[in-house]
Motif scaffolding. Structure first.
Motif, PDB file in Angstrom:
ATOM      1  N   LEU A 342       0.835  -1.197   0.000  1.00  0.00           N
ATOM      2  CA  LEU A 342       0.000   0.000   0.000  1.00  0.00           C
ATOM      3  C   LEU A 342       0.879   1.260   0.000  1.00  0.00           C
ATOM      4  N   VAL A 343       1.924   1.239   0.818  1.00  0.00           N
ATOM      5  CA  VAL A 343       2.856   2.369   0.861  1.00  0.00           C
ATOM      6  C   VAL A 343       3.467   2.572  -0.524  1.00  0.00           C
ATOM      7  N   GLN A 344       3.882   1.464  -1.113  1.00  0.00           N
ATOM      8  CA  GLN A 344       4.521   1.518  -2.430  1.00  0.00           C
ATOM      9  C   GLN A 344       3.556   2.155  -3.454  1.00  0.00           C
ATOM     10  N   HIS A 345       2.306   1.737  -3.381  1.00  0.00           N
ATOM     11  CA  HIS A 345       1.325   2.283  -4.323  1.00  0.00           C
ATOM     12  C   HIS A 345       1.130   3.785  -4.090  1.00  0.00           C
ATOM     13  N   HIS A 346       0.995   4.158  -2.807  1.00  0.00           N
ATOM     14  CA  HIS A 346       0.840   5.584  -2.484  1.00  0.00           C
ATOM     15  C   HIS A 346       2.005   6.394  -3.057  1.00  0.00           C
ATOM     16  N   VAL A 347       3.224   5.929  -2.779  1.00  0.00           N
ATOM     17  CA  VAL A 347       4.399   6.700  -3.196  1.00  0.00           C
ATOM     18  C   VAL A 347       4.463   6.780  -4.724  1.00  0.00           C
ATOM     19  N   ARG A 368       9.809   5.001 -11.604  1.00  0.00           N
ATOM     20  CA  ARG A 368       8.636   4.464 -10.897  1.00  0.00           C
ATOM     21  C   ARG A 368       8.604   2.939 -11.003  1.00  0.00           C
ATOM     22  N   ALA A 369       9.052   2.437 -12.150  1.00  0.00           N
ATOM     23  CA  ALA A 369       9.119   0.970 -12.297  1.00  0.00           C
ATOM     24  C   ALA A 369      10.123   0.407 -11.293  1.00  0.00           C
ATOM     25  N   ALA A 370      11.238   1.108 -11.123  1.00  0.00           N
ATOM     26  CA  ALA A 370      12.252   0.663 -10.151  1.00  0.00           C
ATOM     27  C   ALA A 370      11.683   0.750  -8.735  1.00  0.00           C
ATOM     28  N   LEU A 371      10.917   1.769  -8.486  1.00  0.00           N
ATOM     29  CA  LEU A 371      10.269   1.920  -7.167  1.00  0.00           C
ATOM     30  C   LEU A 371       9.365   0.724  -6.884  1.00  0.00           C
ATOM     31  N   MET A 372       8.608   0.335  -7.911  1.00  0.00           N
ATOM     32  CA  MET A 372       7.661  -0.773  -7.731  1.00  0.00           C
ATOM     33  C   MET A 372       8.394  -2.109  -7.579  1.00  0.00           C
ATOM     34  N   ALA A 373       9.668  -2.141  -7.977  1.00  0.00           N
ATOM     35  CA  ALA A 373      10.431  -3.389  -7.838  1.00  0.00           C
ATOM     36  C   ALA A 373      11.038  -3.523  -6.436  1.00  0.00           C
ATOM     37  N   CYS A 374      10.975  -2.461  -5.632  1.00  0.00           N
ATOM     38  CA  CYS A 374      11.508  -2.547  -4.263  1.00  0.00           C
ATOM     39  C   CYS A 374      10.697  -3.576  -3.476  1.00  0.00           C
ATOM     40  N   LEU A 380      12.839   0.710  -0.363  1.00  0.00           N
ATOM     41  CA  LEU A 380      12.109   1.857  -0.918  1.00  0.00           C
ATOM     42  C   LEU A 380      12.730   3.179  -0.451  1.00  0.00           C
ATOM     43  N   MET A 381      13.029   3.241   0.841  1.00  0.00           N
ATOM     44  CA  MET A 381      13.643   4.469   1.386  1.00  0.00           C
ATOM     45  C   MET A 381      15.015   4.697   0.745  1.00  0.00           C
ATOM     46  N   ASP A 382      15.815   3.632   0.642  1.00  0.00           N
ATOM     47  CA  ASP A 382      17.145   3.765   0.035  1.00  0.00           C
ATOM     48  C   ASP A 382      17.007   4.248  -1.405  1.00  0.00           C
TER      49      ASP A 382
END
Ligand code: FMN
Length: 397
Positions: A342-347, A368-374, A380-382
């Motif tokens: 959920l956090v990932q989706h929000h961000v 954003r694709a890389a973000l979704m791969a976290c 995600l924070m890193d």
């Protein structure tokens, strides 16, 4: 649901009043299943939203199941507790009244969802199916108000506006294809001229079957606000994408950058992602606003769902999401956790192009694709720290 001491005990009608005195509309964030949880509500509150809705909670489950209560409704016992309206899905007066009684000490008011178009909800006579049951909706509002009164809360609307025990009962609706049916519905639900059954009404001017990509029905909204807007405060839910590009005029619609004065005094203390810049986006618009086509002199406030999900700083006048809003959200998540996905989706929503005319985005599509791969919060924070570091040094990924 443990400690009511930190709940901001302001009557929501007082917030309408304050906004009116400031010659602006009330700013609210919509009920959104999955998304309008505490950490998100705190974030939008930090950015000028006056009043926040919880996601719809099923009253029947809430009344019967302690685990449903614990998972569906969280408040802050240590930190910003935005003025909060708890929205229920219900179709039995006693169920709504009982659930409202349970949340009253921890919230500013309760709301009934008469707009959810999903087939499972309508099959159970919940959500938009209630638009065909106006007497039942009225009875639910009346029963809830009476229950809250018996519990010792102040439910006399404007008379209780300064009462610290004042609570509101409101309804969120869609419109019918035949606007006369909506007029009948509202007339029934409002009840007597001098003692209406609800504190305010939120109108989502689409029918149960209108797609969200179809623009809202402004003509219906114009008729409904001119018919009822002097009797009951009305909020618009639908296509509130950017403050300066709303397709209507209103005497309480400020032009230029708004300066909300009801903001949190308890901003998050720690910043997880360190930053030196205050905002990526100065609060201005890239495109000129479209010419307004409707006049809504009796509209009292705005409610945003999809746009505020992308840009929690919408009501603070930011045309696109600024980095500090993402940081605020992540700080809130640490204190009031949400499931990682959920956090990932929000961000991801906050870092993509928003719903308004300003289509700038904090992250590129590959980012954003890389973000979704976290795979977890630390990654995600890193990742965000790394992207921001690169941005600060003047590179793009
Ligand atoms: C993800 C999502 C969840 C929603 N959940 C609810 C809900 O729980 N209760 C409700 O009344 N409306 C719900 N809605 C509808 C919104 O509150 C709002 O009325 C609608 O999206 C139109 O506003 P918008 O154009 O600002 O998105 C939801 C909308 C979205 C996008």
């Amino acid at each position: 649901m443990t400690d009511p001491s930190n709940v901001e005990l302001i009557h929501p009608l007082k917030l309408f009043d304050i906004a009116k005195n400031e010659k602006r509309l009330l700013y609210t964030s919509a009920p959104m299943v999955r998304y309008s949880k505490l950490a998100f509500r705190q974030t939008v509150y930090a950015y000028g939203t006056d009043l926040c809705w919880t996601p719809m909670i099923l009253a029947k489950e809430f009344n019967r199941n302690r685990f449903a209560r614990d998972s569906d409704f969280t408040i802050s016992t240590n930190g910003p507790q935005p003025p909060t309206i708890v929205q229920f899905g219900a179709n039995v007066p006693q169920e709504l009244a009982r659930a409202s009684s349970l949340v009253a000490p921890f919230s500013n008011g309760v709301d009934l969802n008469c707009g959810c178009p999903q087939s499972w909800a309508c099959a159970e006579t919940l959500g938009a199916a209630l638009m065909e049951k106006r007497e039942l909706v009225r009875d639910m509002a009346v029963e809830t108000r009476e229950q809250l009164r018996r519990d010792g809360w102040g439910v006399d609307k404007e008379k209780d506006i300064s009462n610290p025990k004042g609570k509101s009962v409101s309804v969120k609706i869609r419109v019918h294809k035949d606007i006369r049916k909506t007029i009948d519905f509202i007339t029934t639900v409002l009840g007597p001229e001098q003692d209406r059954h609800i504190d305010w009404l939120t109108i989502h001017p689409r029918t149960r079957s209108t797609r969200s990509s179809t623009p809202i029905n402004l003509e219906a909204l114009e008729i409904l606000t001119s018919t009822f807007g002097t009797r009951v405060p009305i909020l618009l839910s639908g296509d509130v994408f950017a403050l300066e590009t709303l397709p209507f005029t209103s005497p309480t619609l400020l032009t230029g950058t708004p300066t909300p004065t009801i903001t949190t005094t308890t901003a998050p203390r720690n910043t997880i992602i360190t930053t030196t810049s205050s905002s990526k986006h100065p609060p201005h618009n890239q495109n000129p606003p479209p010419s307004p086509v409707a006049s809504l002199p009796h509209l009292s406030g705005l409610m945003s769902a999809r746009a505020i999900l992308c840009n929690p700083a919408l009501f603070a006048g930011h045309p696109a999401c600024p980095w500090p809003a993402v940081e605020t959200f992540l700080n809130n998540v640490v204190r009031c956790p949400l499931p990682f996905k959920l956090v990932q989706h929000h961000v991801s929503e906050m870092c993509g192009p928003g719903m308004g005319p300003d289509k700038s985005a904090l992250l590129t599509k590959p980012e954003r694709a890389a973000l979704m791969a976290c795979g977890n919060m630390l990654d995600l924070m890193d990742f965000l720290d790394a992207v921001r570091g690169v941005r600060r040094d003047g590179f793009t990924l």
